[in-house]
Design an enzyme around this catalytic site. Structure first.
Site, PDB file in Angstrom:
ATOM      1  N   GLY A   1      -2.341  -6.176   8.833  1.00 42.17           N
ATOM      2  CA  GLY A   1      -2.985  -7.457   8.565  1.00 42.17           C
ATOM      3  C   GLY A   1      -2.011  -8.451   7.961  1.00 42.17           C
TER       4      GLY A   1
ATOM      5  CE  LYS B   1      -3.906  -2.275   2.244  1.00 35.40           C
ATOM      6  NZ  LYS B   1      -4.662  -2.462   3.495  1.00 35.40           N
TER       7      LYS B   1
HETATM    8  N1  LIG Z   1       7.971  -5.930  -3.899  1.00 30.37           N
HETATM    9  C1  LIG Z   1       6.663  -6.152  -3.794  1.00 30.37           C
HETATM   10  N2  LIG Z   1       5.859  -6.073  -4.878  1.00 30.37           N
HETATM   11  C2  LIG Z   1       4.529  -6.308  -4.782  1.00 30.37           C
HETATM   12  N3  LIG Z   1       3.897  -6.617  -3.633  1.00 30.37           N
HETATM   13  C3  LIG Z   1       4.645  -6.703  -2.529  1.00 30.37           C
HETATM   14  C4  LIG Z   1       6.051  -6.464  -2.543  1.00 30.37           C
HETATM   15  N4  LIG Z   1       6.517  -6.637  -1.291  1.00 30.37           N
HETATM   16  C5  LIG Z   1       5.460  -6.962  -0.519  1.00 30.37           C
HETATM   17  N5  LIG Z   1       4.328  -7.024  -1.253  1.00 30.37           N
HETATM   18  C6  LIG Z   1       2.966  -7.381  -0.797  1.00 30.37           C
HETATM   19  O1  LIG Z   1       2.526  -6.485   0.191  1.00 30.37           O
HETATM   20  C7  LIG Z   1       1.377  -7.045   0.778  1.00 30.37           C
HETATM   21  C8  LIG Z   1       1.155  -6.475   2.171  1.00 30.37           C
HETATM   22  O2  LIG Z   1       1.126  -5.060   2.103  1.00 30.37           O
HETATM   23  P1  LIG Z   1       0.310  -4.149   3.121  1.00 30.37           P
HETATM   24  O3  LIG Z   1      -1.143  -4.419   2.983  1.00 30.37           O
HETATM   25  O4  LIG Z   1       0.792  -2.767   2.871  1.00 30.37           O
HETATM   26  O5  LIG Z   1       0.816  -4.683   4.542  1.00 30.37           O
HETATM   27  P2  LIG Z   1       0.024  -4.770   5.930  1.00 30.37           P
HETATM   28  O6  LIG Z   1      -1.290  -5.483   5.678  1.00 30.37           O
HETATM   29  O7  LIG Z   1       0.917  -5.527   6.849  1.00 30.37           O
HETATM   30  O8  LIG Z   1      -0.194  -3.344   6.363  1.00 30.37           O
HETATM   31  C9  LIG Z   1       1.611  -8.543   0.762  1.00 30.37           C
HETATM   32  O9  LIG Z   1       0.486  -9.168   0.179  1.00 30.37           O
HETATM   33  C10 LIG Z   1       2.874  -8.719  -0.105  1.00 30.37           C
HETATM   34  O10 LIG Z   1       2.770  -9.755  -1.061  1.00 30.37           O
HETATM   35  O1  LIG Z   2      -5.780  -4.260   6.053  1.00 22.72           O
HETATM   36  C1  LIG Z   2      -5.955  -3.126   6.519  1.00 22.72           C
HETATM   37  O2  LIG Z   2      -4.956  -2.238   6.697  1.00 22.72           O
HETATM   38  P1  LIG Z   2      -3.382  -2.603   6.770  1.00 22.72           P
HETATM   39  O3  LIG Z   2      -3.011  -3.369   5.500  1.00 22.72           O
HETATM   40  O4  LIG Z   2      -2.715  -1.260   6.806  1.00 22.72           O
HETATM   41  O5  LIG Z   2      -3.152  -3.396   8.013  1.00 22.72           O
HETATM   42  C2  LIG Z   2      -7.297  -2.639   6.993  1.00 22.72           C
HETATM   43  O6  LIG Z   2      -8.265  -3.669   6.915  1.00 22.72           O
HETATM   44  C3  LIG Z   2      -7.739  -1.421   6.197  1.00 22.72           C
HETATM   45  O7  LIG Z   2      -7.940  -1.780   4.847  1.00 22.72           O
HETATM   46  P2  LIG Z   2      -7.790  -0.651   3.700  1.00 22.72           P
HETATM   47  O8  LIG Z   2      -6.323  -0.260   3.656  1.00 22.72           O
HETATM   48  O9  LIG Z   2      -8.253  -1.333   2.428  1.00 22.72           O
HETATM   49  O10 LIG Z   2      -8.660   0.515   4.101  1.00 22.72           O
END
Ligand SMILES: Nc1ncnc2c1ncn2[C@@H]1O[C@H](COP(=O)(O)OP(=O)(O)O)[C@@H](O)[C@H]1O
Ligand SMILES: O=C(OP(=O)(O)O)[C@H](O)COP(=O)(O)O
Length: 401
Positions: free
Chosen positions: A358, A199
């Site tokens: 998550g 993200k």
């Molecule tokens: N270099 C990359 N390119 C594409 N996706 C990636 C890369 N590194 C990590 N990811 C993906 O990022 C996702 C998690 O990102 P994010 O939702 O931001 O984390 P979190 O849920 O812990 O906040 C995982 O599904 C992983 O596969």
């Molecule tokens: O997975 C979430 O956030 P996170 O990846 O930052 O932990 C929350 O469920 C929020 O989802 P959203 O980032 O689609 O609003």
């Protein structure tokens, strides 16, 4: 902030806004941590004689029903964890939701279908969000906010709905805020922050405030490539936030002046295509390349082994570490090594460690690490990052009296 003990719930319809956004492979939940985290609040409300209406988003559907983002598998898992029936409404505010809620007896639990199947949930337009919040409010008498992972979202069920009903914070939000508050008040230094994940557009802006708070910022995951590009390197077809390149350049300059250390990977694991995470099929063209010499057309999918060692070394003498976002596509074994190296680095470090998000929490558990060995595993990534920045989070502000 009131807690559920301050709310009269017996015989009332109580709306619980949870974050049940769990990772799925088809209909299989690959990590149920977020369901387990909110289950005690739901159980307590049911035991207190409430008619419990649970609601959540799952993934990012585009404001209309999309079967791949149905909460049906979550309803089944929630029922198993609670040891009681969970009625599932196949819509959120429609006929099925109204009938399901009408049939709920005291102490019974229902789960509504994905809130984001309705455009009003995430709308930027106050009136459109308000209209959806009105429809949700008509289903319930009380509101309990316990979806910590979504409290940074100004969404109808998070922000507008609590204004319409007597409300309180659930047990998960109370615990999360209790732990994270400590990190904003008294941080033992050196304080290292590790950022990764996918993200990128959401999270890159967080660095602005971290520059005043952290001593060391380690960058992995999809975020890396905007940094590498900002340094003038080739990044192939990796995740890239083109419009943020000048912003990142400014971060790098400000960090140097402020004595904040940015740690970027020195090597990257690449492939010509995104790996099949469902089957885990071997990656034929897997290659580790220097971070300043990525081949054109290749995707960067993990930090390389040398970077894993570097990151672990940078965590070894930290006193506090906050980590959000996997270092690579850990769902495939070929690209899980960087995430494993950081998780192990955290365990080997004497630092107080907080892992948020998550997918980050899911990574720690599914890669075989013992979650009890970390200081705190937060259910929210973006939410905990924004909390640590000192921002007012819409879903927490809305729960205040
Ligand atoms: N270099 C990359 N390119 C594409 N996706 C990636 C890369 N590194 C990590 N990811 C993906 O990022 C996702 C998690 O990102 P994010 O939702 O931001 O984390 P979190 O849920 O812990 O906040 C995982 O599904 C992983 O596969
Ligand atoms: O997975 C979430 O956030 P996170 O990846 O930052 O932990 C929350 O469920 C929020 O989802 P959203 O980032 O689609 O609003």
């Amino acid at each position: 902030m009131k807690t559920i003990d301050d709310l009269d719930v017996a015989g009332r319809r109580v709306f619980v806004r949870a974050d049940l956004n769990v990772p799925l492979s088809g209909e299989t939940i690959t990590d149920d941590g977020r369901i387990r985290a909110v289950a005690p609040t739901i159980a307590k409300l049911a035991q207190s004689g409430a008619k419990v209406i649970v609601a959540s988003h799952l993934g990012r559907p585009k404001g209309a029903p999309d079967p791949q983002y149905s909460l049906a598998p979550v309803a089944r898992r929630l029922a198993e964890l609670l040891g009681r029936d969970v009625a599932f409404a196949t819509d959120t505010v429609g006929e099925s939701a109204r009938a399901t809620v009408a049939e709920l007896g005291d102490g019974q639990v229902a789960l509504l279908e994905n809130l984001r199947f309705n455009a009003g949930e995430t709308s930027k337009d106050d009136a459109e969000r308000g209209a959806f919040a009105d429809a949700l409010a008509a289903l319930a008498d009380r509101y309990v906010g316990d979806g910590f992972g979504a409290v940074h979202r100004k969404h109808a069920s998070v922000y507008d709905l609590p204004a319409r009903l007597p409300h309180a914070a659930g047990q998960l939000i109370a615990t999360e805020v209790g732990v994270l508050k400590r990190l904003t008040e008294e941080v033992s230094r050196p304080y290292a922050v590790v950022l990764g994940g996918s993200k990128v557009s959401d999270k890159i802006g967080v660095i602005e405030n971290l520059l005043d708070k952290a001593d060391r910022i380690l960058i992995g995951g999809g975020m890396v490539f905007t940094f590498l590009k900002a340094k003038g390197y080739e990044v192939g077809s990796s995740l890239l936030q083109e419009d943020q390149i000048p912003v990142v350049q400014e971060y790098l300059e400000r960090a140097e002046k402020a004595g904040v250390e940015f740690v970027l990977p020195v090597d990257v694991a690449v492939s010509g295509s995104f790996p099949d995470v469902k089957t885990g099929a071997p990656v034929a063209d897997f290659e580790v390349v220097p971070a300043d010499a990525m081949p054109e057309g290749k995707l960067g999918l993990d930090i390389g082994p040398e970077s894993g060692r570097l990151f672990a070394a940078k965590l070894a003498d930290a006193a506090t570490v906050f980590w959000n976002g996997p270092m690579g596509v850990f769902e495939h074994p070929a690209f899980a090594e960087g995430t494993k190296a950081v998780a192990q680095g955290l365990l080997d470090s004497p630092a107080f460690t907080v892992v948020g998000g998550g997918d980050s929490a899911a990574a720690v558990r599914t890669l075989g690490f013992d979650e009890t060995k970390f200081g705190h595993i937060s259910t929210g990534g973006g939410a905990s990052l924004e909390y640590l920045e000192g921002k007012t989070l819409p879903g927490l502000a809305a729960l205040e009296d």
